[in-house]
Design a protein around this motif. Structure first.
Motif: not given
Lengths: 331, 331
Positions: B47-51, B53-54, B59-60
């Motif tokens: 998973p793309n953690s940036i996505a 988060s958004l 934001s973890n």
DNA sequence: GCTAATAATGTAAGCGCTTTCACAAATGTT
DNA sequence: AACATTTGTGAAAGCGCTTACATTATTAGC
């Protein structure tokens, strides 16, 4: 928290224009720019860096993996990295690898899934092959380890020279019998330091003597044990060169327990110049390891290659230097 | 890198379903789940953690601000924090505040713009008011500092007790004249430690004597200077309690330079139990400061309150403990 | 004064996810 | 057998930005 949309509304311009003044990515009229800037001020706008990252596909973060987060050595390195990167608005995510293969790989996976733009690694468990493979996937800079095939990505210390300088210093002080307490020989830097020691001996026309060599474990207790072994062996020596400061401390303590005076009876040299070397009694002579500088350089590598700060120069090899304090004396 | 879309396609399900199996956020049929899991495997999906988060507005990541990234003390703390958080997949972003108001505020701004879910702060320059205000804006936990009005957010050491234990130990060993080398008095913890010292004296029926008190600077050189001053003063003492280990080292070195034997002529006690205390000669007796544990607890606070791990217990006050080593002896 | 170039700004389509809402299928209830 | 629940799944609208492309305003060239 205000968004770019509210700013654009207040300034009476489009989203794109706001984005442009934020990034300076294209020309914006003077008047427009001022309107936008003012709107930002009024709204106390702060860009959402998560959204920026998603849209620009650049997280502005670099992952740093060290063996242990504590420990003077890594502290210096991390400090160098943090300094250099924060000055340009990037952030550093830290993780610990605990010198264990699984744990290191785990941490690397973690950092990758965090979309770090680059990885700064100080690892000793994973293999060279793994690192080479990893480097194809994501930019990597390796600290204190030379990996053939990715030479440009390695920031190393000339460990051989360090080992040489340590022993050379003892020779110059007139010592003839010099014992050597090594680190774990499976580590490359350990072998390099040892090679330097041997070269110094050779240059002085002295043979390397197995009876004056012990393989230690880089910990204080290991230094004590090694010294104990040297002393029991009954082979005379007037100086001990250790492959790191912790073991040197152990060696000093052990020598003292045996009623030996340092440096009158035996001179001791460490390696790394970690903070404790300034607090031992007597203060430890050692080889300076510019960990902070090297961390900073790793960060600079990232700035140059990932954030396109082209004019930056990176230095891949660092030179250790001799630090003479009170634990050595002329024989 | 594969995206959730490709996974959904391969598994023949919708985006939503893939998201559900990733997060376990809703029931998914056994068969479907397996299809998805397999597709993920095959695509080596991460998973793309940036996505994430958004989309999830989380934001973890938690920001950690320390005075200096190096230094044994902060290393321990950071290590505790990193450990605790990474075990639940959160990451820690570090920044240094350098004990300077502007720099600390700067770093905090930086972490906020990074959308940290919470901030763990070890700061000594910014004011209480600032912290209270900040805490309204974003969740904050403060390490080693008590801020009235946000008691629940502070993880502190009972410094008074530490000061008490140090002096009490000397009294118990029969010392009558006990000098005290303090840290900079503008710091709260310094005053608390001093208060503990005074309480111990009082309980023993001894008056606090200004002539045996020096305000130091927490550095080794300050310890040397302070000891020098005590010695010059000619007021007799057989023990010195120092407000941290670095100054204790300085004091030991100074005493030794004056031909005093430690502990025969003068007993010395430090505070913090940083790593160097185990490497001094003689090994320094000190008060253990459980920095790692406290860092871990700060992280636990975040887990509990921000990541809703409700069953977790957090402990706001830690107790120091006495560590007896070789730098003290019975009078 | 008319066209060609240039500069400044707007429009809208993503980036890779989460989550609400709607809906179909399976199950339970009487 | 008719309806009410429950369970599993999909469609689609965002999250707050960036950026390719389109459009309009401005200036230059002749």
């Amino acid at each position: 928290m205000a968004t770019i949309y509210q700013v654009s509304e207040r300034a009476g311009v489009s989203l794109a224009t706001v984005s442009r003044v934020m990034n300076g990515s294209a020309k914006v009229g003077e008047a427009t720019r001022n309107k936008v800037l003012q709107a930002m001020q009024e709204l106390n706008y702060r860009p959402n860096s998560i959204a920026q990252s998603l849209a620009s596909n650049c997280s502005n973060s670099v992952g740093m993996l060290v063996s242990e987060v504590h420990g003077p050595f890594f502290g210096e390195m991390m400090s160098g990295v943090e300094n250099e990167l924060r000055s340009v608005g990037k952030h550093v995510i830290i993780a610990a690898g605990h010198s264990d293969v699984e744990s290191e790989k785990d941490a690397i996976e973690f950092l990758i899934s965090r979309k770090c733009d680059a990885l700064i690694l100080h690892v000793d468990a994973v293999s060279d092959e793994y690192l080479l493979e990893l480097n194809k996937q994501t930019p990597v800079v390796v600290l204190n380890r030379h990996v053939a095939g990715m030479d440009e990505n390695c920031i190393c210390l000339n460990n051989e020279l360090g080992g040489y300088l340590a022993t050379k210093a003892m020779l110059d002080l007139g010592h003839q019998q010099i014992a050597y307490i090594s680190g774990p020989l499976f580590k490359l830097d350990v072998r390099e330091r040892l090679a330097g020691h041997k070269r110094a001996l050779q240059e002085a026309g002295r043979a390397f003597d197995e009876g004056l060599f012990v393989e230690g474990d880089f910990h204080e207790a290991g230094g004590v044990a090694a010294m104990e072994q040297l002393l029991k062996h009954k082979q005379p020596f007037s100086a001990v060169v250790c492959a790191n400061d912790e073991m040197a401390c152990g060696a000093m303590n052990c020598a003292r327990d045996h009623q030996l005076d340092i440096p009158a009876d035996v001179s001791i040299m460490g390696f790394d110049n970690v903070i404790i070397s300034r607090y031992t009694f007597p203060h430890l002579s050692t080889i300076d390891f510019p960990a902070g500088e090297m961390g900073r350089m790793a960060a600079r590598w990232v700035r140059k290659h990932i954030y396109q700060d082209d004019k930056l120069k990176v230095q891949n090899l660092f030179e250790p230097s001799l630090v003479l304090r009170d634990s050595v004396s002329r024989r």
